[in-house]
Design an enzyme around this catalytic site. Structure first.
Site, PDB file in Angstrom:
ATOM      1  N   ARG A   1       0.830  -1.201   0.000  1.00 14.72           N
ATOM      2  CA  ARG A   1       0.000   0.000   0.000  1.00 14.72           C
ATOM      3  C   ARG A   1       0.863   1.248   0.000  1.00 14.72           C
ATOM      4  NH1 ARG A   1      -5.497  -0.972  -0.736  1.00 14.72           N
ATOM      5  NH2 ARG A   1      -5.633   1.219  -0.157  1.00 14.72           N
ATOM      6  N   VAL A   2       0.371   2.255  -0.686  1.00 12.86           N
ATOM      7  CA  VAL A   2       1.091   3.531  -0.669  1.00 12.86           C
ATOM      8  C   VAL A   2       0.304   4.573   0.117  1.00 12.86           C
ATOM      9  CG1 VAL A   2       2.366   3.132  -2.811  1.00 12.86           C
ATOM     10  CG2 VAL A   2       0.084   4.151  -2.922  1.00 12.86           C
ATOM     11  N   ASP A   3      -0.854   4.160   0.670  1.00 14.16           N
ATOM     12  CA  ASP A   3      -1.619   5.102   1.500  1.00 14.16           C
ATOM     13  C   ASP A   3      -1.472   4.690   2.962  1.00 14.16           C
ATOM     14  OD1 ASP A   3      -3.010   2.734   1.506  1.00 14.16           O
ATOM     15  OD2 ASP A   3      -4.831   3.538   0.584  1.00 14.16           O
ATOM     16  N   ASP A   4      -2.256   5.295   3.844  1.00 17.24           N
ATOM     17  CA  ASP A   4      -2.121   4.980   5.269  1.00 17.24           C
ATOM     18  C   ASP A   4      -2.975   3.788   5.666  1.00 17.24           C
ATOM     19  OD1 ASP A   4      -0.187   6.870   5.905  1.00 17.24           O
ATOM     20  OD2 ASP A   4      -1.687   8.453   5.914  1.00 17.24           O
TER      21      ASP A   4
END
Ligand code: 6R9
Length: 685
Positions: A553-556
């Protein structure tokens, strides 16, 4: 090569593969290739790269023709009107809208059950159920399953549940869980399954959001040696929902006798009903509610990077065609297969690949109530041998934990029925891939490493066993009709070998249509980041041979044992603790879970650190979200690193959490750089 073998790349087939996919010569020697055996390929549904290429080409050049040919194999009360698909995926051209087979009238339960029975498979086993305790088992044929589904459907109708009404299902992996999903679908009700490991607060949040007429649960479940009283959790959730103005008319409770007797179950007269007392009294036939292809089928809540969980909404027709087709090709399904997916129906994998996808294909499915390491770490292979499982689909976290327990638990069993293995939930690291391949599959079974999401409904990037040489750790190539693109920060598509953000161009039938009650959030989260594309939230690279490698994942969002957990959700649970002033949560590498939850906690002024407080903070998260979201570590933080505008710099926290202290980078923009030294001092306290 007659058995599959791990080989360095460079063999003849590779250049052929390259020529097909990329139209360029092989350059990469970087990754090992694992070839399917000639035997396997010769019987496979898609037996060569050329065959894949031909089908893939048609699927993207003529999606309407490709998908309507497949859809014609299913039962439609009325055929869809043209066009097969209409879509707008570009926010710059107005609201996002996706429709497949619009105007077509069908029913997914009918297609899973009645259709298979009418074609002569009524006597075939639909479900083998294996209980938590070895020796406890049961099974249902397709015809028996239909009877049970109809009885429940009739009960629900009697309770006033109508087309479009929501039903919340909070059940463990009993046969009643797929039965409940199918019964809802039969009458056009929208089910929302909540994983029975979620806490009462999480359950209440979902009940308040979708306002079900009925909640279906079970009094208890045994997981390994532990009894969990699900009914108590539901009771608490219903009290909480009532406070928010949502009262539920009926709580249908299945008495799970091996876990808890009804006498010891808390009861609310008038609201609670024992499943066994009422459902078997209903007729075993129930008319199907024919629904539009675009009528909602289910809601499934999933974590996002901010705020409350999102209600991902899937509709009927496209989802049906997509789950059936992906299941068939990615597992090279044959009618003689016995299929086991270890996922719980509380997650999307259990929706698409325990219930709908397999049953649409008339497959025999294992439903397992227990824990994979109970009574010991050999349980999975005991089950594989007992039912002669041919396709085994699981998550990397389980592979890693069994790998750690030692080969003897595996090799003690025959496993010779196994044909295809599958992996889902997070990237599978090459060493776990190899162990799964060599030890579990005796170097014989291809591994379908399927990349997809709650939102995508079905597989997006996946090997087709038999078609391709595999690379351990790569999900290989896109499924039919899927056009992945990798973009840079500016949203510009990058060609060839590259690394960036994974997006998808144009829709596929299984795509979700909205976030329930919040189409704005749907557009903002998924379609505004890189206009013109669906943005997955994942990073990805593509190698010289065109293979896709998911990088996380590149988000939180943290991926713990294949479960998505939003950092914001854990933080808000922590700060609800009266002694916690502030919290920041990051993911760290974890040997078994893939990622673990690492929480930095700032206490209220004057409150001392203590072991007791640490436990109480963890308890707060368990009770607000669920045990699977409990932080692995609490790091006391006198202060958090923030920019002058007050933004927490998670980049620095991630480095501290993974002890990469030499790589903290530039800390000069922090409001107070000393905070970092303080945190490092407290790192191991
Ligand atoms: C099906 C499912 C989705 C997220 C997704 C990605 C990760 C899932 C993966 C994978 C690498 C795979 N993910 N499968 N990453 N390789 N084969 O898990 O749905 O719970 O919504 O999670 O899981 O990060 O974005 P969901």
């Amino acid at each position: 090569v007659d058995s599959m073998s791990v080989k360095p790349s460079g063999a003849g087939k590779v250049s052929q593969l390259n020529a097909v996919i990329l139209g360029e010569a092989l350059a990469s020697e970087a990754h090992d290739l694992v070839f399917p055996s000639r035997d396997f390929s010769s019987q496979a549904l898609v037996s060569s790269p050329e065959k894949y290429e031909e089908m893939y080409k048609r699927s993207v050049e003529d999606p309407a023709g490709f998908w309507s040919d497949i859809a014609s194999d299913f039962y439609w009360k009325e055929k869809w009107s043209q066009p097969v698909c209409s879509e707008n995926l570009d926010v710059r051209n107005g609201n996002i809208k996706i429709e497949w087979f619009k105007g077509g009238r069908t029913n997914i339960c009918y297609n899973c059950l009645d259709r298979n029975i009418e074609s002569g498979n009524g006597g075939k086993v639909a479900i083998y159920w294996e209980g938590n305790e070895p020796g406890f088992d049961a099974s249902l044929t397709y015809a028996q399953l239909l009877d049970k589904v109809c009885q429940l459907a009739n009960y629900l109708k009697d309770m006033g549940v109508r087309k479009g009404d929501a039903v919340v299902i909070y059940l463990p992996m009993l046969m009643e869980l797929p039965i409940a999903m199918l019964a809802c679908a039969r009458i056009g009700a929208v089910h929302s399954v909540v994983f029975a490991g979620f806490s009462s607060e999480s359950l209440a949040q979902r009940i308040v959001d979708c306002k079900p007429k009925v909640v279906i649960t079970s009094n208890a479940v045994k997981r390994g040696p532990k009894v969990i009283s699900l009914k108590d959790i539901v009771d608490a959730a219903l009290v909480e929902s009532a406070k928010n103005g949502i009262s539920v008319d009926a709580c249908l409770t299945y008495e799970n006798q091996s876990a808890m007797k009804r006498e010891t179950t808390k009861w609310q007269e008038g609201r609670d009903i024992w499943w066994q007392d009422v459902v078997p009294k209903y007729p075993t036939t129930c008319d199907v509610e024919w629904v539009d292809a675009e009528d909602p089928l289910f809601l499934l809540y999933t974590s996002g990077s901010t705020g409350k969980p999102k209600g991902v909404l899937h509709t009927t027709g496209g989802y049906m065609i997509y789950t059936a087709t992906t299941f068939k090709y990615a597992f090279d399904y044959k009618p003689s297969d016995v299929y086991w997916c270890t996922a719980d129906c509380g997650w999307i994998t259990g929706h698409s690949y325990v219930t709908f996808g397999p049953m649409l294909n008339g497959a025999t499915v294992i439903v397992f109530e227990g824990a994979p390491n109970y009574p010991d770490s050999g349980r999975c292979w005991d089950i594989v041998d007992k039912y002669k499982v041919t396709i085994f689909y699981t998550a990397p976290t389980l592979v890693r934990s069994l790998m750690r327990d030692g080969d003897e638990y595996v090799t003690r069993y025959s496993r010779k029925s196994l044909r295809v293995l599958g992996s889902v939930g997070e990237p599978i690291n090459p060493s776990a891939w190899r162990w799964f391949f060599n030890v579990v599959g005796d170097s014989r079974c291809p591994i379908s490493d399927t990349w997809w999401q709650t939102e995508t409904g079905g597989f997006m990037i996946t090997p087709l066993p038999g078609a391709w040489p595999q690379k351990p750790g790569s999900a290989t190539f896109p499924f039919f009709g899927v056009q992945p693109v990798i973009v840079d920060e500016k949203g510009i598509e990058i060609e060839g070998e590259c690394n960036g953000y994974l997006c998808v161009k144009s829709s596929w039938p299984g795509a979700f249509r909205t976030l329930y009650g919040d189409h704005d959030r749907y557009e903002t989260t998924y379609f505004k980041a890189f206009p013109g594309y669906y943005f997955s939230g994942d990073g990805c690279s593509r190698d010289k041979d065109g293979y896709y490698w998911l990088t996380g994942r590149v988000d939180d969002v943290i991926n713990v044992s294949g479960h998505r957990i939003g950092t914001a959700e854990v933080e808000s649970a922590l700060v609800s603790h009266p002694k916690c002033a502030e919290a920041a949560v990051v993911g760290v590498e974890h040997e078994v879970k893939g990622q673990g939850i690492y929480a930095f906690v700032t206490l209220v002024e004057g409150v001392p650190y203590s072991e007791e407080l640490r436990k109480s903070l963890i308890m707060t998260v368990r009770s607000q979200i669920g045990a699977f979201a409990a932080p692995d570590r609490i790091h006391w933080a006198p202060g958090l690193p923030k920019t002058r505008s007050g933004k927490i710099m998670r980049r620095i926290l991630r480095k501290i959490a993974s002890r990469q202290l030499n790589e903290l980078g530039d800390t000069s923009t922090l409001a107070d750089p000393n905070v970092v030294d303080e945190l490092i001092k407290l790192a191991d306290s």
